[in-house]
Write a protein that holds these residues in place. Structure first.
Motif, PDB file in Angstrom:
ATOM      1  N   LEU A 199      -9.420   7.306  -3.254  1.00  0.00           N
ATOM      2  CA  LEU A 199      -9.437   8.701  -2.928  1.00  0.00           C
ATOM      3  C   LEU A 199     -10.241   9.032  -1.638  1.00  0.00           C
ATOM      4  N   ASP A 200      -9.647   9.636  -0.786  1.00  0.00           N
ATOM      5  CA  ASP A 200     -10.367  10.335   0.493  1.00  0.00           C
ATOM      6  C   ASP A 200     -10.082  11.817   0.292  1.00  0.00           C
ATOM      7  N   LYS A 201     -11.102  12.367   0.046  1.00  0.00           N
ATOM      8  CA  LYS A 201     -11.228  13.910  -0.243  1.00  0.00           C
ATOM      9  C   LYS A 201     -11.445  14.669   1.182  1.00  0.00           C
ATOM     10  N   LYS A 202     -12.060  14.126   2.125  1.00  0.00           N
ATOM     11  CA  LYS A 202     -12.126  14.636   3.523  1.00  0.00           C
ATOM     12  C   LYS A 202     -10.731  14.832   4.037  1.00  0.00           C
ATOM     13  N   GLU A 203     -10.221  13.559   4.099  1.00  0.00           N
ATOM     14  CA  GLU A 203      -8.889  13.498   4.813  1.00  0.00           C
ATOM     15  C   GLU A 203      -7.601  13.846   3.836  1.00  0.00           C
ATOM     16  N   LEU A 204      -7.796  14.068   2.635  1.00  0.00           N
ATOM     17  CA  LEU A 204      -6.808  14.613   1.736  1.00  0.00           C
ATOM     18  C   LEU A 204      -5.776  13.407   1.416  1.00  0.00           C
ATOM     19  N   PHE A 205      -6.062  12.282   1.203  1.00  0.00           N
ATOM     20  CA  PHE A 205      -5.154  11.375   0.726  1.00  0.00           C
ATOM     21  C   PHE A 205      -5.743  10.303  -0.057  1.00  0.00           C
TER      22      PHE A 205
ATOM     23  N   THR B  59       4.524   6.625 -16.632  1.00  0.00           N
ATOM     24  CA  THR B  59       3.415   6.039 -17.531  1.00  0.00           C
ATOM     25  C   THR B  59       2.203   6.660 -16.539  1.00  0.00           C
ATOM     26  N   PHE B  60       0.935   7.011 -17.006  1.00  0.00           N
ATOM     27  CA  PHE B  60      -0.183   7.411 -16.292  1.00  0.00           C
ATOM     28  C   PHE B  60      -0.717   5.914 -15.891  1.00  0.00           C
ATOM     29  N   LEU B  61      -1.205   5.912 -14.700  1.00  0.00           N
ATOM     30  CA  LEU B  61      -2.034   4.709 -14.074  1.00  0.00           C
ATOM     31  C   LEU B  61      -3.429   5.213 -13.912  1.00  0.00           C
ATOM     32  N   PHE B  62      -3.641   6.040 -12.948  1.00  0.00           N
ATOM     33  CA  PHE B  62      -5.016   6.491 -12.632  1.00  0.00           C
ATOM     34  C   PHE B  62      -5.509   7.816 -12.416  1.00  0.00           C
ATOM     35  N   MET B  63      -6.547   8.274 -12.469  1.00  0.00           N
ATOM     36  CA  MET B  63      -7.168   9.620 -12.112  1.00  0.00           C
ATOM     37  C   MET B  63      -8.335   9.474 -11.344  1.00  0.00           C
ATOM     38  N   LEU B  64      -8.018   9.902 -10.180  1.00  0.00           N
ATOM     39  CA  LEU B  64      -9.331   9.653  -9.037  1.00  0.00           C
ATOM     40  C   LEU B  64      -9.847  11.233  -9.056  1.00  0.00           C
ATOM     41  N   THR B  65     -11.170  11.291  -8.972  1.00  0.00           N
ATOM     42  CA  THR B  65     -11.848  12.582  -8.692  1.00  0.00           C
ATOM     43  C   THR B  65     -12.959  12.472  -7.686  1.00  0.00           C
ATOM     44  N   SER B  66     -13.332  11.459  -7.090  1.00  0.00           N
ATOM     45  CA  SER B  66     -14.535  11.209  -6.231  1.00  0.00           C
ATOM     46  C   SER B  66     -14.069  10.187  -5.423  1.00  0.00           C
ATOM     47  N   SER B  67     -14.468  10.814  -3.898  1.00  0.00           N
ATOM     48  CA  SER B  67     -13.985   9.950  -2.788  1.00  0.00           C
ATOM     49  C   SER B  67     -14.411   8.611  -2.836  1.00  0.00           C
ATOM     50  N   GLY B  68     -14.052   7.728  -2.275  1.00  0.00           N
ATOM     51  CA  GLY B  68     -14.549   6.485  -1.919  1.00  0.00           C
ATOM     52  C   GLY B  68     -14.896   5.536  -3.184  1.00  0.00           C
ATOM     53  N   ILE B  69     -14.667   5.871  -4.228  1.00  0.00           N
ATOM     54  CA  ILE B  69     -14.632   5.189  -5.618  1.00  0.00           C
ATOM     55  C   ILE B  69     -13.396   4.573  -5.994  1.00  0.00           C
ATOM     56  N   GLU B  70     -13.205   3.260  -5.911  1.00  0.00           N
ATOM     57  CA  GLU B  70     -12.092   2.463  -6.280  1.00  0.00           C
ATOM     58  C   GLU B  70     -11.832   2.439  -7.732  1.00  0.00           C
ATOM     59  N   LYS B  71     -10.687   2.813  -8.069  1.00  0.00           N
ATOM     60  CA  LYS B  71     -10.128   2.422  -9.781  1.00  0.00           C
ATOM     61  C   LYS B  71      -9.411   1.312  -9.543  1.00  0.00           C
ATOM     62  N   LYS B  72      -9.753   0.467 -10.634  1.00  0.00           N
ATOM     63  CA  LYS B  72      -8.846  -1.004 -10.379  1.00  0.00           C
ATOM     64  C   LYS B  72      -8.407  -1.137 -11.943  1.00  0.00           C
ATOM     65  N   SER B  73      -7.323  -1.555 -11.926  1.00  0.00           N
ATOM     66  CA  SER B  73      -6.667  -2.085 -13.415  1.00  0.00           C
ATOM     67  C   SER B  73      -5.705  -3.377 -12.975  1.00  0.00           C
TER      68      SER B  73
ATOM     69  N   THR C 139       0.923  -1.265   0.001  1.00  0.00           N
ATOM     70  CA  THR C 139       0.261   0.007   0.214  1.00  0.00           C
ATOM     71  C   THR C 139       0.787   1.263   0.103  1.00  0.00           C
ATOM     72  N   LEU C 140       0.663   2.037  -1.046  1.00  0.00           N
ATOM     73  CA  LEU C 140       1.315   3.252  -1.076  1.00  0.00           C
ATOM     74  C   LEU C 140       0.403   4.576  -0.893  1.00  0.00           C
ATOM     75  N   ASN C 141       1.046   5.542  -0.166  1.00  0.00           N
ATOM     76  CA  ASN C 141       0.283   6.664   0.466  1.00  0.00           C
ATOM     77  C   ASN C 141       0.581   7.867  -0.411  1.00  0.00           C
TER      78      ASN C 141
END
Lengths: 114, 111
Positions: free
Chosen positions: B65-71, B44-58, B20-22
């Motif tokens: 992403l957690d936009k409330k806790e900013l991480f 090389t580009f992996l992921f773009m995250l815009t919304s909290s709590g929605i997991e992107k998977k590849s 797990t990388l932070n």
């Protein structure tokens, strides 16, 4: 696929020389960027350009200048190279300004100043 | 001043491990967060995250992403030697045309 090409993979120059690093992209992108990458410091933005002949300073512009005479080409210039400019230099491009699009990177130029 | 902090800076694991990388960030007008993988050459580009709590998977990689806790975290399951790379994150802001990257996490996966 976007292709960002940096003219040299490795370059060795002497202190005081004027050094040109060239970058070309083939996707008609508006925006181009120059970073340097050093261990423990990550990528630091030197300059970027959002249009032909337009440029903006990044976080570490001192000792560098840039040129964008054509949309596809963005040059980084070290006016008088110094040993502390030994680094990996990465060029990137991005499509529309202020968009959410990711940047696309070149393979980098490893520059050594002796 | 805006900040992007990645942890750990370096990580050595064995094949098959999960990592797990932070990435934590402080930016003024957050829009999205990007993850990149850099082997010996271009990031090389992996992921773009815009919304909290929605997991992107590849495949074996996923990010959230957690936009409330900013991480954000990047997970890699069943690691392989080909996952060895520097992983970079960068927040994107509204009304800002450039990006600031974290220092990166250097992941080494041993056979």
């Amino acid at each position: 696929d976007v292709k960002v090409t940096q003219s040299s993979r490795y370059l060795v120059k002497r202190t005081g020389e004027k050094v040109f690093l060239e970058c070309v992209q083939d996707m008609d992108h508006e925006n181009m960027f120059w970073y340097r990458q050093d261990p423990g410091l990550g990528l630091r933005l030197i300059y970027f350009s959002y249009d032909v002949k337009m440029k903006e300073k990044g976080d570490i512009p001192e000792g560098y200048s840039v040129s964008r005479e054509k949309k596809e080409r963005f040059s980084l210039i070290l006016e008088s190279a110094s040993t502390n400019q030994t680094s990996m230099y990465l060029c990137a491009s991005k499509g529309r300004s202020y968009s959410n699009q990711p940047q696309h990177f070149g393979d980098g130029t490893r520059l050594s100043i002796l | 001043e805006d900040k992007v902090v990645q942890s750990p800076l370096s990580l050595v694991v064995h094949e098959g491990d999960t990592v797990t990388l932070n990435c934590s960030y402080e930016v003024t007008n957050f829009r999205s967060l990007l993850w990149y993988k850099q082997e010996k050459k271009a990031p090389t580009f992996l992921f773009m995250l815009t919304s909290s709590g929605i997991e992107k998977k590849s495949g074996r990689l996923s990010s959230i992403l957690d936009k409330k806790e900013l991480f954000s975290i990047l997970n890699i399951t069943a690691t392989q030697t080909g996952d060895s790379a520097v992983y970079l994150c960068a927040p994107v802001e509204y009304n800002n045309n450039d990006m600031r990257f974290g220092a990166g996490t250097r992941l080494t996966v041993k056979p």
